[in-house]
Design a protein around this motif. Sequence first.
Motif: not given
Length: 284
Positions: A168-176
Motif C-alpha cells: 500500500f502507498e499514499a499518493p503523495h509518497r508514490l513517486e519516491a
Amino acid sequence: MTTPTNHPGTLVLAATPIGDPRDAAPRLAEELAQADVVAAEDTRRLSRLCQALEISPQGSVLSYHEHNEASRTPDLLGRLLAGERVVVVTDAGMPSVSDPGYRLVAAAIDADVPVTCVPGPSAVLMALAVSGLPVDRFCFEGFPPRKPGERARALTALAGESRTMIFFEAPHRLEATLAAMATAFGADRPAAVCRELTKTYEEVRRGGLGELAAWSSEGVRGEITLVVGGAPPQVVDLDDGIAAVLARVAQGERLKDVCADVARATGLSKKALYDGALASRATS
C-alpha cells in the motif's frame, strides 16, 4: 459494567467495499443490522455505508481506530465475554489487514472467544489479480517505511524476494517509493500501480519500476496498491543445484518438494535436479 458469562459472544471481522458499495456481501448488511456492537474505524463512513445498504444498526455504534484501539480493546473484550456479538469494520476491506482489529482478535483468541469474518472485497487480492504478474506465490508488505533511509533498507532486504510483492502507498509518497524500488529492485523490474480500485476513476498502470516512477512524477491521486514482480530466478550450475538439493534432503526435507523449490529459485529444470539427485544418491 459487563459481566462475563459461560457463553461468550462472537467477534465478527466484516469486510467492507473498497469503493463501490454494490460490492458489499449480503451478510454484511445482516451483521451490521443485528450486531450488539459495531466498532467502526470511521463512524461517519459507516453511516454512509448503512444508508447505501438501506439498513440501520440496532446495537450501539462506537469508534475503533488506530488512536483508541489499545484503550478500547478491553471494553470490547468485556462485551464479548458478556455474550455480545461485536462486529468490527474499517474504512475499506478486511479489518486487521493494515487496519485496526488485530489487537482485539488476539485478545479474543486468548480469552477463547469465537472469531469469524464476513468475507468481501480486498484491495490486496484485486490488485494482484489485475496486475498481470505471477499469482502462484505472493506476499503482502503493507506500507513501506516513510523515512527515506528506513525505506531504502527495507526494500534492499526484499530485493531477493522471489514472490510477487504487494504494497500500500499514499499518493503523495508514490513517486519516491517507486524511485526507491527502482534502485533496490532494478528499473526494469515489472510492476503495476493500481489506483482507485472499483471506483469511478479506476486505473491500472503497468510497466517497469523506472518507467512508473517517471509517470508518477506528475502526481497521482486516490487509493494506491502497488504490485511488484518477484526477483527473477538466479541460474546456477546444475551440479551446484544438485548439491543444494541433497543438502536439504539430508536435513529431512522431501526430495520432490526441494527439487521444485530449488528449480523455482534457480531456473534449473526440476526433472534434471530430481534425476541428478537420485543418481548421486545411488553412487554414494
